[in-house]
Design a protein around this motif. Structure first.
Motif, PDB file in Angstrom:
ATOM      1  N   LEU A  95      21.560  19.222  25.498  1.00  0.00           N
ATOM      2  CA  LEU A  95      21.390  18.877  26.908  1.00  0.00           C
ATOM      3  C   LEU A  95      20.322  19.712  27.593  1.00  0.00           C
ATOM      4  O   LEU A  95      20.049  20.855  27.197  1.00  0.00           O
ATOM      5  CB  LEU A  95      22.715  19.071  27.653  1.00  0.00           C
ATOM      6  CG  LEU A  95      23.947  18.358  27.092  1.00  0.00           C
ATOM      7  CD1 LEU A  95      25.163  18.700  27.930  1.00  0.00           C
ATOM      8  CD2 LEU A  95      23.732  16.850  27.022  1.00  0.00           C
ATOM      9  N   CYS A  99      19.646  19.798  34.389  1.00  0.00           N
ATOM     10  CA  CYS A  99      20.319  18.623  34.951  1.00  0.00           C
ATOM     11  C   CYS A  99      21.509  18.158  34.128  1.00  0.00           C
ATOM     12  O   CYS A  99      22.288  17.319  34.585  1.00  0.00           O
ATOM     13  CB  CYS A  99      19.325  17.477  35.111  1.00  0.00           C
ATOM     14  SG  CYS A  99      18.688  16.817  33.551  1.00  0.00           S
ATOM     15  N   GLU A 101      21.471  16.351  31.444  1.00  0.00           N
ATOM     16  CA  GLU A 101      21.223  15.092  30.738  1.00  0.00           C
ATOM     17  C   GLU A 101      20.808  15.387  29.287  1.00  0.00           C
ATOM     18  O   GLU A 101      20.232  16.442  28.999  1.00  0.00           O
ATOM     19  CB  GLU A 101      20.123  14.301  31.435  1.00  0.00           C
ATOM     20  CG  GLU A 101      20.501  13.779  32.814  1.00  0.00           C
ATOM     21  CD  GLU A 101      21.599  12.729  32.748  1.00  0.00           C
ATOM     22  OE1 GLU A 101      21.562  11.878  31.844  1.00  0.00           O
ATOM     23  OE2 GLU A 101      22.506  12.766  33.608  1.00  0.00           O
ATOM     24  N   GLN A 104      15.379  14.454  25.356  1.00  0.00           N
ATOM     25  CA  GLN A 104      14.700  13.338  24.698  1.00  0.00           C
ATOM     26  C   GLN A 104      13.783  13.879  23.610  1.00  0.00           C
ATOM     27  O   GLN A 104      13.106  14.897  23.784  1.00  0.00           O
ATOM     28  CB  GLN A 104      13.892  12.541  25.729  1.00  0.00           C
ATOM     29  CG  GLN A 104      13.398  11.197  25.222  1.00  0.00           C
ATOM     30  CD  GLN A 104      13.032  10.264  26.352  1.00  0.00           C
ATOM     31  OE1 GLN A 104      13.803  10.107  27.310  1.00  0.00           O
ATOM     32  NE2 GLN A 104      11.879   9.639  26.264  1.00  0.00           N
ATOM     33  N   CYS A 129      13.476  17.457  28.446  1.00  0.00           N
ATOM     34  CA  CYS A 129      13.931  16.577  29.515  1.00  0.00           C
ATOM     35  C   CYS A 129      12.707  15.896  30.116  1.00  0.00           C
ATOM     36  O   CYS A 129      11.698  16.562  30.380  1.00  0.00           O
ATOM     37  CB  CYS A 129      14.671  17.387  30.578  1.00  0.00           C
ATOM     38  SG  CYS A 129      15.272  16.402  31.970  1.00  0.00           S
ATOM     39  N   SER A 131      12.209  14.928  32.996  1.00  0.00           N
ATOM     40  CA  SER A 131      12.082  15.195  34.430  1.00  0.00           C
ATOM     41  C   SER A 131      11.108  16.345  34.681  1.00  0.00           C
ATOM     42  O   SER A 131      11.286  17.448  34.167  1.00  0.00           O
ATOM     43  CB  SER A 131      13.452  15.545  35.029  1.00  0.00           C
ATOM     44  OG  SER A 131      13.318  16.105  36.317  1.00  0.00           O
ATOM     45  N   CYS A 192      20.811   6.026  22.461  1.00  0.00           N
ATOM     46  CA  CYS A 192      19.589   6.833  22.380  1.00  0.00           C
ATOM     47  C   CYS A 192      19.091   7.022  20.947  1.00  0.00           C
ATOM     48  O   CYS A 192      17.934   7.391  20.744  1.00  0.00           O
ATOM     49  CB  CYS A 192      19.787   8.198  23.037  1.00  0.00           C
ATOM     50  SG  CYS A 192      20.947   9.299  22.172  1.00  0.00           S
ATOM     51  N   GLN A 211      27.614  10.553  24.407  1.00  0.00           N
ATOM     52  CA  GLN A 211      28.294  10.915  25.652  1.00  0.00           C
ATOM     53  C   GLN A 211      28.722   9.648  26.383  1.00  0.00           C
ATOM     54  O   GLN A 211      28.225   8.545  26.118  1.00  0.00           O
ATOM     55  CB  GLN A 211      27.393  11.767  26.546  1.00  0.00           C
ATOM     56  CG  GLN A 211      26.139  11.067  27.015  1.00  0.00           C
ATOM     57  CD  GLN A 211      25.479  11.811  28.154  1.00  0.00           C
ATOM     58  OE1 GLN A 211      25.175  11.246  29.188  1.00  0.00           O
ATOM     59  NE2 GLN A 211      25.267  13.103  27.971  1.00  0.00           N
ATOM     60  N   LYS A 213      28.196   8.660  29.402  1.00  0.00           N
ATOM     61  CA  LYS A 213      27.185   8.001  30.221  1.00  0.00           C
ATOM     62  C   LYS A 213      26.387   7.001  29.402  1.00  0.00           C
ATOM     63  O   LYS A 213      26.074   5.908  29.876  1.00  0.00           O
ATOM     64  CB  LYS A 213      26.246   9.047  30.831  1.00  0.00           C
ATOM     65  CG  LYS A 213      25.180   8.436  31.731  1.00  0.00           C
ATOM     66  CD  LYS A 213      24.323   9.489  32.393  1.00  0.00           C
ATOM     67  CE  LYS A 213      23.276   8.848  33.288  1.00  0.00           C
ATOM     68  NZ  LYS A 213      22.429   9.864  33.967  1.00  0.00           N
ATOM     69  N   HIS A 214      26.064   7.350  28.164  1.00  0.00           N
ATOM     70  CA  HIS A 214      25.328   6.418  27.310  1.00  0.00           C
ATOM     71  C   HIS A 214      26.195   5.223  26.921  1.00  0.00           C
ATOM     72  O   HIS A 214      25.683   4.113  26.753  1.00  0.00           O
ATOM     73  CB  HIS A 214      24.815   7.145  26.068  1.00  0.00           C
ATOM     74  CG  HIS A 214      23.600   7.971  26.335  1.00  0.00           C
ATOM     75  ND1 HIS A 214      22.878   8.600  25.343  1.00  0.00           N
ATOM     76  CD2 HIS A 214      22.970   8.282  27.504  1.00  0.00           C
ATOM     77  CE1 HIS A 214      21.869   9.257  25.889  1.00  0.00           C
ATOM     78  NE2 HIS A 214      21.910   9.078  27.193  1.00  0.00           N
ATOM     79  N   THR A 217      26.150   2.962  30.020  1.00  0.00           N
ATOM     80  CA  THR A 217      24.840   2.323  30.165  1.00  0.00           C
ATOM     81  C   THR A 217      24.651   1.219  29.135  1.00  0.00           C
ATOM     82  O   THR A 217      24.138   0.137  29.449  1.00  0.00           O
ATOM     83  CB  THR A 217      23.721   3.372  30.019  1.00  0.00           C
ATOM     84  OG1 THR A 217      23.942   4.445  30.940  1.00  0.00           O
ATOM     85  CG2 THR A 217      22.364   2.759  30.302  1.00  0.00           C
TER      86      THR A 217
END
Length: 415
Positions: A95, A99, A101, A104, A129, A131, A192, A211, A213-214, A217
Motif C-alpha cells: 500500500l 493514502c 491505496e 501500482q 502510487c 497520485s 489489478c 482488498q 475495494k477492488h 469495483t
C-alpha cells in the motif's frame, strides 16, 4: 550479472537476460562516460571515472507469452511478472503509506548476479502510487533516518532465487512459446492483477481480490454479470491460467505494458548512431528536448545548470531511454539537478543485513510519455527515481526484500 559487491566489472543487460562481458573487453568497458566519481572526497571532483552503463528502452511485446514470469522479463507497465510466484509482499508493503491505496506496478528489471548461487535469478520490482499529491508528501518523508521509518509512496523490492528452485527449470527457456513454469503461482487479484488475491467472491468463489475495494469495483464494473458465467464454466480454465503464470486483469487503469530492451550506452556515443536512431523513433528528440528544457527556467545557480547540462548530454545520445543501469563499484546516479541529490551518507543501510547499499539503476521521466501521463499541474511527474540495493544482495527469510528508492522531483513539480 558479472558484478560483485567490490567488483569493477558488470554483466550487461542483453535482451531479456543479462550476460557477462568477456575479460578482454576490459578496456572497451571503460570508454562509457557515466558520472563524476571522486577519487578523494576532498579534492577529487576534477577526476571523471568512466563507468559502463546499460540503457533500457521500451517497445510493445512481439508475442503475448514473452512477458510471462518463466521467461524472466524486464518490463514496464501492466501487471508484474513475479519471480517468486507464491511468497508475494503482503500487508502494508503493498500500500501507499500516504493514502492507503494499493501501489501500482511501474517496472521490473531482471538483473542476476551469476557469481552467487543464491542470485542466479534476481529481479527488482518498482511500484508507486499514481497520485502526485502522495509523491509530493513522499519527497519530505524520504529524508527521514532510522529509527524513524519514512512513509513512502514509491517502493522497490528485490527477489532472488538459486538456479535450482521449485518454480522454474534449471535449463534456459526456449523462448518459442512452449516454455512453462514448474509450478503454478498464487492467485492474484482479478481486478489489478498485481497483489495476492487472498479474498474471493462469495458468489462464484472463483474471482480473487487483494482488498475489498477492488472486489466492489470489479463487481460494479461487470463481474455481477460474469459471476453466473463463471459458475457455469469449467474450473480447468482458471488452473490453466495459473500454470501459464497469467491472471485475468479487469482493471483498465494499469499503465500500458511494454517489454524492456537493453543496449550499451557506448553504442550511442557516435553522432551517426544518434542520427540513425531517430529515423524510427517513437519519441522524437525535439519532443523530449522541449519537455526537458521546460525545467531549465526554474534553475537557480551554476551547479544546477552544470548538472542539467551533463544530464542532457547523456540523454541526447538516446532520447528514448527510460532506464540507466550500472552496478559497477562506485557507480553513481546521473542527477538532473544538484539540489535534491542524495549523498553517500544519506543512503540507508540494508535493513536485513546492515550492510551498505549501492546504486543499481535510475528511471528517467521519459517513462511518463510511454505511460500516457498528461502534463497537467497535478499529474505524476519526477526528474529521476534512483534505486539503491544491498551491495552484497543478501539473503533473508523474506522472499521480497524492500530496498531504497530516492525520488528527485523536477523543480516545476515542487509546490
Amino acid at each position: 550479472m558479472e558484478s560483485g559487491a567490490n567488483g569493477d566489472s558488470i554483466e550487461k543487460l542483453q535482451g531479456l537476460q543479462i550476460t557477462p562481458l568477456d575479460d578482454d573487453d576490459e578496456e572497451e568497458r571503460e570508454m562509457v562516460a557515466y558520472e563524476y566519481e571522486d577519487d578523494d572526497e576532498d579534492d577529487g571532483e576534477d577526476e571523471e571515472e568512466q563507468k559502463p552503463v546499460t540503457l533500457g528502452f521500451l517497445e510493445k511485446p512481439k508475442n503475448r507469452w514473452s512477458l510471462l514470469r518463466h521467461l524472466f522479463p524486464s518490463k514496464a507497465g501492466g501487471p508484474p511478472a513475479w519471480l517468486d510466484p507464491i511468497n508475494l509482499p503482503t500487508g502494508r508493503s503493498c500500500l501507499c503509506d500516504m493514502c492507503g491505496e494499493p501501489l501500482q506496478f511501474v517496472l521490473q528489471v531482471y538483473a542476476p548476479i551469476i557469481e552467487k548461487e543464491s542470485t542466479f535469478h534476481r529481479t527488482l520490482f518498482l511500484f508507486m502510487c499514481p497520485s502526485m499529491a502522495c509523491l509530493r508528501r513522499d519527497q519530505h518523508e524520504q529524508w527521514k533516518r532510522p529509527p524513524e521509518k519514512a512513509s513512502r509512496s514509491v517502493k522497490v523490492f528485490r527477489c532472488q532465487l538459486p538456479r535450482s528452485n521449485p518454480y522454474y527449470s534449471s535449463e534456459p527457456p526456449k523462448c518459442n512459446g512452449t516454455d512453462k513454469p514448474s509450478g503454478p503461482g498464487v492467485s492474484l487479484c482479478n481486478w489489478c492483477g498485481t497483489w495476492k488475491g487472498d479474498k474471493v467472491c462469495s458468489s462464484c468463489r472463483r474471482a480473487h481480490y487483494c482488498q475489498q475495494k477492488h472486489q466492489v469495483t470489479h463487481w460494479r464494473s461487470g463481474h455481477k454479470v460474469e459471476c453466473q458465467q463463471l459458475n457455469l464454466s469449467s474450473p480447468s480454465s482458471d488452473s490453466n491460467l495459473a500454470d501459464a503464470g497469467t491472471t485475468s486483469v479487469a482493471s483498465n487503469s494499469l499503465w500500458p505494458e511494454y517489454e524492456m530492451i537493453n543496449e550499451d550506452e557506448s553504442e550511442y556515443d557516435t553522432e551517426m548512431s544518434e542520427v540513425n536512431g531517430q529515423t524510427n523513433a517513437l519519441v522524437s528528440k525535439t519532443g523530449v528536448d522541449d519537455t526537458m528544457k521546460s525545467l531549465l527556467d526554474s534553475f537557480e545557480g551554476d551547479s544546477d545548470r552544470r548538472s542539467w547540462a551533463t544530464f542532457q548530454e547523456h540523454l541526447a545520445k538516446a532520447p528514448e531511454q527510460v532506464l540507466r543501469y550500472c552496478r559497477s563499484a562506485g557507480a553513481k546516479a546521473l542527477w538532473p539537478t544538484s539540489s535534491g541529490q542524495l549523498s553517500k551518507a544519506d543512503i540507508p543501510k540494508c535493513s536485513y543485513c546492515g550492510g551498505p547499499r549501492c546504486f543499481e539503476f535510475q528511471i528517467l521521466p521519459q517513462l511518463l510519455f510511454y505511460f500516457g501521463v498528461s502534463n497537467d499541474v497535478d499529474s505524476l511527474d519526477w526528474a529521476t527515481m534512483v534505486v539503491y540495493t544491498c551491495e552484497s544482495s543478501c539473503e533473508a527469510n523474506v522472499s521480497y526484500k524492500e530496498e531504497f528508492v530516492w525520488v528527485q522531483h523536477s523543480l516545476s513539480s515542487v509546490p
